[in-house]
Write a protein that holds these residues in place. Structure first.
Motif, PDB file in Angstrom:
ATOM      1  N   ARG A  75      13.040  -4.146  10.317  1.00  0.00           N
ATOM      2  CA  ARG A  75      12.175  -3.973  11.570  1.00  0.00           C
ATOM      3  C   ARG A  75      11.146  -3.105  11.279  1.00  0.00           C
ATOM      4  N   HIS A  76       9.990  -3.280  11.363  1.00  0.00           N
ATOM      5  CA  HIS A  76       8.915  -2.012  11.333  1.00  0.00           C
ATOM      6  C   HIS A  76       9.027  -1.160  12.424  1.00  0.00           C
ATOM      7  N   PRO A  77       8.926   0.294  11.997  1.00  0.00           N
ATOM      8  CA  PRO A  77       9.200   1.219  13.190  1.00  0.00           C
ATOM      9  C   PRO A  77       8.155   1.034  14.307  1.00  0.00           C
ATOM     10  N   HIS A  78       6.817   0.668  13.496  1.00  0.00           N
ATOM     11  CA  HIS A  78       5.449   0.976  14.110  1.00  0.00           C
ATOM     12  C   HIS A  78       4.866  -0.374  15.097  1.00  0.00           C
ATOM     13  N   VAL A  79       5.609  -1.270  14.869  1.00  0.00           N
ATOM     14  CA  VAL A  79       5.454  -2.629  15.552  1.00  0.00           C
ATOM     15  C   VAL A  79       6.256  -2.574  17.007  1.00  0.00           C
ATOM     16  N   PRO A 105      -1.947  -2.252   1.310  1.00  0.00           N
ATOM     17  CA  PRO A 105      -2.929  -1.246   1.311  1.00  0.00           C
ATOM     18  C   PRO A 105      -3.966  -1.691   0.635  1.00  0.00           C
ATOM     19  N   GLY A 106      -5.206  -0.653   0.479  1.00  0.00           N
ATOM     20  CA  GLY A 106      -6.369  -0.966  -0.332  1.00  0.00           C
ATOM     21  C   GLY A 106      -5.985  -1.191  -1.537  1.00  0.00           C
ATOM     22  N   TRP A 107      -5.133  -0.341  -2.380  1.00  0.00           N
ATOM     23  CA  TRP A 107      -4.892  -0.124  -3.742  1.00  0.00           C
ATOM     24  C   TRP A 107      -4.041  -1.407  -4.046  1.00  0.00           C
ATOM     25  N   MET A 108      -3.220  -2.038  -3.493  1.00  0.00           N
ATOM     26  CA  MET A 108      -2.582  -3.183  -3.693  1.00  0.00           C
ATOM     27  C   MET A 108      -3.189  -4.546  -3.521  1.00  0.00           C
ATOM     28  N   ILE A 109      -4.327  -4.434  -2.701  1.00  0.00           N
ATOM     29  CA  ILE A 109      -5.454  -5.619  -2.584  1.00  0.00           C
ATOM     30  C   ILE A 109      -6.254  -5.366  -3.992  1.00  0.00           C
ATOM     31  N   ARG A 177       5.438   7.796   0.648  1.00  0.00           N
ATOM     32  CA  ARG A 177       6.271   7.366   1.843  1.00  0.00           C
ATOM     33  C   ARG A 177       5.394   6.964   3.063  1.00  0.00           C
ATOM     34  N   ASP A 178       4.118   6.859   2.938  1.00  0.00           N
ATOM     35  CA  ASP A 178       3.148   5.955   3.825  1.00  0.00           C
ATOM     36  C   ASP A 178       3.294   4.624   3.620  1.00  0.00           C
ATOM     37  N   TYR A 182      11.760   4.887   2.569  1.00  0.00           N
ATOM     38  CA  TYR A 182      12.692   5.256   1.634  1.00  0.00           C
ATOM     39  C   TYR A 182      12.268   4.821   0.074  1.00  0.00           C
ATOM     40  N   PRO A 183      11.335   5.449  -0.202  1.00  0.00           N
ATOM     41  CA  PRO A 183      10.978   5.063  -1.869  1.00  0.00           C
ATOM     42  C   PRO A 183      11.942   5.551  -2.848  1.00  0.00           C
ATOM     43  N   ASN A 184      12.677   6.614  -2.400  1.00  0.00           N
ATOM     44  CA  ASN A 184      13.831   6.979  -3.511  1.00  0.00           C
ATOM     45  C   ASN A 184      14.679   6.107  -3.794  1.00  0.00           C
ATOM     46  N   TYR A 185      14.850   5.045  -2.982  1.00  0.00           N
ATOM     47  CA  TYR A 185      15.676   4.135  -3.136  1.00  0.00           C
ATOM     48  C   TYR A 185      15.348   2.924  -4.149  1.00  0.00           C
ATOM     49  N   ASN A 186      14.034   2.918  -4.510  1.00  0.00           N
ATOM     50  CA  ASN A 186      13.347   1.859  -4.998  1.00  0.00           C
ATOM     51  C   ASN A 186      13.390   2.142  -6.691  1.00  0.00           C
TER      52      ASN A 186
END
Length: 251
Positions: A75-79, A105-109, A177-178, A182-186
């Motif tokens: 679940r996304h917290p900002h939705v 995001p832009g860099w992914m596109i 983190r934006d 939890y990027p440290n889990y990846n």
């Protein structure tokens, strides 16, 4: 007798072709490395394992590729709507429309678009390699062998450099983190490793094509002589303009 002599001349020209026409081992290795890089790029491009989470962390994020992302009861917290994401979704599908701004995001596109271009250009390089290795069509390869080698090497170099830039951007941006929680889990997974392997393979093929281009320059005149013997109509020195064959008024 004339028919027999013509046949003998044709057979003689066919026998003499391999003498100066054969390529070196650099073209073979360049074509193999180019094909390997294209296959690795295709698998990396389509597989959803550029980034993954460690299994023992119980993270709601599972894995992600250029076009697909997988969640486990996320679940996304900002939705504001109570939307549960469970399973794998296309990044540009309707199911992720509410969080598309976050997951892409832009860099992914930019990585998605440039990787698509790199794959198309790499496929174009395979067409040139097939013509060069199979020596077909003969008239085209005899006339433009060095140019075809240059085009194949340039395409592989373009794809390799673009993918090198993509893996660097992804490696530097995926820990933000934006973006994912939890990027440290990846960790960077096997699809990302295949992209790096594709970069190395494509750039090594450029070196092989560059070496082969030097040999192609040395046999270029010999190839043209063979070409003009097989196809005399292609010889520009034999082409002339007959003024008497032109009738009528130019007005």
């Amino acid at each position: 007798m004339s028919g027999v002599s013509v046949r003998l001349d044709m057979e003689k020209s066919e026998i003499e072709v391999p003498k100066f026409y054969h390529y070196t081992k650099y073209l073979e290795w360049g074509s193999i490395l180019s094909f390997l890089g294209c296959v690795l790029l295709l698998v990396s491009f389509s597989s959803p394992y550029w980034l993954a989470s460690w299994q023992d962390t119980m993270s709601p994020f599972l894995n992600l590729g250029l076009w697909t992302v997988c969640f486990d009861r996320f679940r996304h917290p900002h939705v504001q709507f109570d939307k549960l994401y469970d399973g794998c979704y296309s990044m540009w599908g309707d199911d992720l429309r509410m969080i598309s701004y976050w997951i892409s995001p832009g860099w992914m596109i930019a990585i998605q678009v440039s990787s698509s271009c790199a794959l198309v250009v790499s496929l174009l390089s395979q067409l040139c390699s097939v013509c060069l290795v199979l020596r077909s069509p003969r008239s085209v390869v005899l006339r433009f062998e060095r140019k075809l080698i240059t085009v194949a090497g340039a395409c592989d170099g373009f794809s390799g450099l673009v993918m090198l830039l993509n893996v660097l951007v992804f490696c530097l941006s995926c820990w933000s983190r934006d973006w994912l929680l939890y990027p440290n889990y990846n960790y960077l997974s096997w699809s990302f490793a295949l992209a790096i392997a594709a970069v190395l393979s494509l750039l090594c093929s450029v070196i092989c094509h560059a070496k082969e281009s030097k040999f192609a320059r040395e046999r270029e005149n010999k190839n043209l002589n063979i070409l003009y013997k097989i196809y005399p109509s292609l010889n520009p020195s034999l082409q002339s303009f007959d003024v008497s064959s032109v009738t009528g008024s130019f007005l």
